[in-house]
Structure formats: C-alpha cells, structure tokens
Design an enzyme around this catalytic site. Structure first.
Site, short mmCIF file in Angstrom:
data_model
loop_
_atom_site.label_atom_id
_atom_site.label_comp_id
_atom_site.label_asym_id
_atom_site.label_seq_id
_atom_site.Cartn_x
_atom_site.Cartn_y
_atom_site.Cartn_z
N ASN A 12 0.80 -1.16 0.22
CA ASN A 12 -0.17 0.07 -0.04
C ASN A 12 0.88 1.25 -0.09
O ASN A 12 1.45 1.44 0.94
CB ASN A 12 -0.63 -0.03 1.33
CG ASN A 12 -1.63 1.10 1.51
OD1 ASN A 12 -1.74 2.07 0.75
ND2 ASN A 12 -2.35 1.54 2.64
N TRP A 13 0.89 1.79 -1.14
CA TRP A 13 1.99 3.08 -1.19
C TRP A 13 1.34 4.30 -0.67
O TRP A 13 2.18 5.34 -0.52
CB TRP A 13 2.14 3.34 -2.80
CG TRP A 13 3.36 2.26 -3.34
CD1 TRP A 13 3.71 1.30 -2.82
CD2 TRP A 13 3.73 2.36 -4.73
NE1 TRP A 13 4.58 0.70 -3.63
CE2 TRP A 13 4.65 1.58 -4.80
CE3 TRP A 13 3.74 3.15 -5.88
CZ2 TRP A 13 5.45 0.94 -6.02
CZ3 TRP A 13 4.34 3.36 -6.79
CH2 TRP A 13 5.26 2.04 -7.15
N LYS A 14 0.17 4.04 -0.13
CA LYS A 14 -0.46 5.35 0.29
C LYS A 14 -0.48 6.38 -0.53
O LYS A 14 -0.43 6.41 -1.70
CB LYS A 14 -0.16 5.54 1.99
CG LYS A 14 -0.03 4.31 2.65
CD LYS A 14 0.06 4.66 4.18
CE LYS A 14 0.19 3.54 4.78
NZ LYS A 14 0.28 3.61 6.34
N GLU A 173 -5.36 -4.98 10.59
CA GLU A 173 -4.33 -3.90 10.94
C GLU A 173 -4.73 -3.42 12.17
O GLU A 173 -5.51 -2.40 12.13
CB GLU A 173 -4.59 -3.20 9.71
CG GLU A 173 -4.22 -3.77 8.24
CD GLU A 173 -3.68 -2.78 7.38
OE1 GLU A 173 -2.52 -2.94 6.99
OE2 GLU A 173 -4.50 -1.69 7.11
N GLY A 179 2.42 2.18 10.73
CA GLY A 179 3.32 3.31 10.37
C GLY A 179 4.03 3.56 11.95
O GLY A 179 4.66 4.71 11.83
N GLY A 239 2.60 -1.10 4.23
CA GLY A 239 2.63 0.20 4.03
C GLY A 239 4.13 0.81 3.51
O GLY A 239 4.68 0.62 2.51
N GLY A 240 4.64 1.32 4.60
CA GLY A 240 6.21 1.95 4.22
C GLY A 240 7.16 0.97 3.77
O GLY A 240 7.85 1.61 2.79
C1 PEP Z 1 -0.83 0.30 5.84
O1 PEP Z 1 -0.66 1.28 5.70
O2 PEP Z 1 -1.72 -0.57 5.82
C2 PEP Z 1 0.36 -0.43 6.70
C3 PEP Z 1 0.32 -1.57 7.13
O3 PEP Z 1 1.35 0.55 6.99
P1 PEP Z 1 2.70 0.20 7.69
O4 PEP Z 1 3.18 -1.19 7.19
O5 PEP Z 1 3.70 1.27 7.05
O6 PEP Z 1 2.58 0.13 9.13
#
Ligand code: PEP
Length: 257
Positions: A12-14, A173, A179, A239-240
């Site tokens: 997930n590049w957000k 999640e 994050g 995400g990140g």
């Molecule tokens: C997300 O945004 O779905 C996520 C899991 O972010 P991160 O991996 O950065 O915690």
C-alpha cells in the site's frame, strides 16, 4: 506467468509516488519473475496499490508480469457528482484487479463507517475488483480488552452478504501498529486471526476457510518471516516497507510457502 496461491503480499503506497516510483514496481516484478523461474513452491500473489494517479501507468508497466495492481479506495457508486472520488469501475478500467477498502486511515480521516465500507465492497464486486477489507482496533480499544469485540463488529457490518462465493481478502491491521514500528506479539496476531477465521467460516461456510487473512502493521524484512509463519496468516498488507523494492522484496520472499 505463474499462477499465485492463496498467499497474498500487497503493498500500500498510500499517498506516495509519482512517475519515478514506477521503477520500484518494475524491480519488484523482475525479482518475482526470477524467483518464480527457480522455485517449485506455489508463489504468493503479489500486488502493489499505488495512488489512483499511478494505477494506469503501473498496470501498463506490470502487464504480463503477474504482479497485480490495486486501488486504495473506491466510491460505492459507479459514477456521479462526487468531486474528487474514483469509482471501482474507473479503477478496473485503469487496470486494477484489487482494491483496499476500509483502511483505518480512511475510517479515521473520512469517518468511514462499517456500512459505508460494506457499500464500497458491493461496488468493488460490481466492478469485478477483489476487495481487501481492513479491520483493526485502536490502542485504547486493545488496552480496554476490546480488540476481539471491535474486530468482530467490523467484520459483521463491513462485509456484505454479496461476498458469499466471491474472491476477497481480509486484512487485520491494528491501528496502533500502522506506521509506528510497533507490532503485536505473535500470540496477539494469532488470536485475532483465529477469531477472524471463525467469523468468516461462520458467515460464509466452507468459502470462509479459503479467504486469505492478511496481517498489516509495521511489517518489514526483519519480522515478515515470523508473522507469515503464524496460523491463519495468509499474507501481509505492507505500507512503508512497500515503497522501495529493496525493502519490499524480502517480505515477498518470506511469502513463499
Ligand atoms: C498500511 O498502511 O496498511 C500499513 C500496514 O502500513 P505500515 O506497514 O507502514 O505500518
């Protein structure tokens, strides 16, 4: 192109990425292709969910590689006077095959309710996109002993009956892990995933056994293998650590059974 198994590793590049980020996705696809060429095990399905502006270009760049492209949200309606929104049909038309729905950042920032998420899921199914539906408790809810109750309520009201028999994934999640660099213990993850599996089976029968349940929240190279080895963890939403191929690929590698 090798067909993927039940495992799904989705990035997930957000709100990150312009055209220069396409090279990261190409590097992921090239490494996945090399790995598939020498591996007999069923490969995980791999997906990248970029900002809407990149869906079409990413779909073109990854065409034929087996790496899937997904959206990060979609309006429930196919079209309309909804300035700034993108429909599931539009994502499909741009080359997406999946869409993340009900991400906690959208639930928090745009007050997306469970019924609103359910309506979006129906929209995704209408457009033949595979929804990745996100659920998860806040830190206050966990500290209050409410994690399972919150996730149970989200499952009951964010998943429409129309999902019965359809391809979709669930992502657990915990909001406090997204994050932050914090991750739940293995026991905490396994407990919630087992409860999700029970709820999915109760709701959808044998189909509920086949639905991939992803874990998301600060997944990185250092913890991916341990998390993905837990019972009922069928993949990861990242995400990140999905923004750069060098960070994402070790997580993808951990997804090989
Ligand atoms: C997300 O945004 O779905 C996520 C899991 O972010 P991160 O991996 O950065 O915690």
């Amino acid at each position: 192109m090798v067909e993927g198994g039940r495992r799904l590793i989705a990035g997930n590049w957000k709100m990150h990425g312009t055209a220069t980020a396409l090279s990261e996705a190409r590097a992921v696809a090239a490494a996945v292709a090399r790995r598939q060429a020498d591996g007999a095990e069923p490969p995980p399905r791999v997906a990248i969910c970029p900002p809407a502006t990149l869906v079409h270009r990413l779909a073109e760049a990854l065409a034929g590689t087996g790496v899937l492209v997904g959206g990060q949200d979609a309006h429930a309606e196919p079209q309309g006077a909804c300035t700034g929104d993108v429909s599931a049909e539009m994502l499909r038309d741009a080359g997406a095959s999946l869409v993340i729905l009900g991400h906690s950042e959208r639930r928090a920032s745009y007050r997306e309710s469970d019924p609103a998420v359910a309506a979006k899921v129906e929209g995704a199914l209408r457009a033949e996109l595979e929804p990745i539906v996100c659920v998860g408790e806040t830190l206050d809810e966990r500290e209050d002993g409410q994690a399972l109750a919150v996730v149970g309520r989200q499952l009951a009201t964010s998943l429409p009956d129309a999902l019965n028999g359809r391809a979709f994934a669930l992502a657990y999640e915990p909001v406090w892990a997204i994050g932050t660099g914090r991750t739940p213990t293995s026991e905490q993850i396994a407990e919630v995933h087992a409860a999700i599996r029970t709820a999915l089976t109760g709701r959808f029968g044998a189909h509920g056994q086949t639905i991939p349940i992803l874990y998301g929240g600060s997944v990185k190279a250092a913890n991916a293998r341990e998390i993905l080895a837990l019972p009922d963890v069928d993949g990861a939403l990242v995400g990140g650590a999905s923004l750069r191929a060098t960070d994402f690929l070790p997580i993808v590698e951990a997804g090989w059974a």
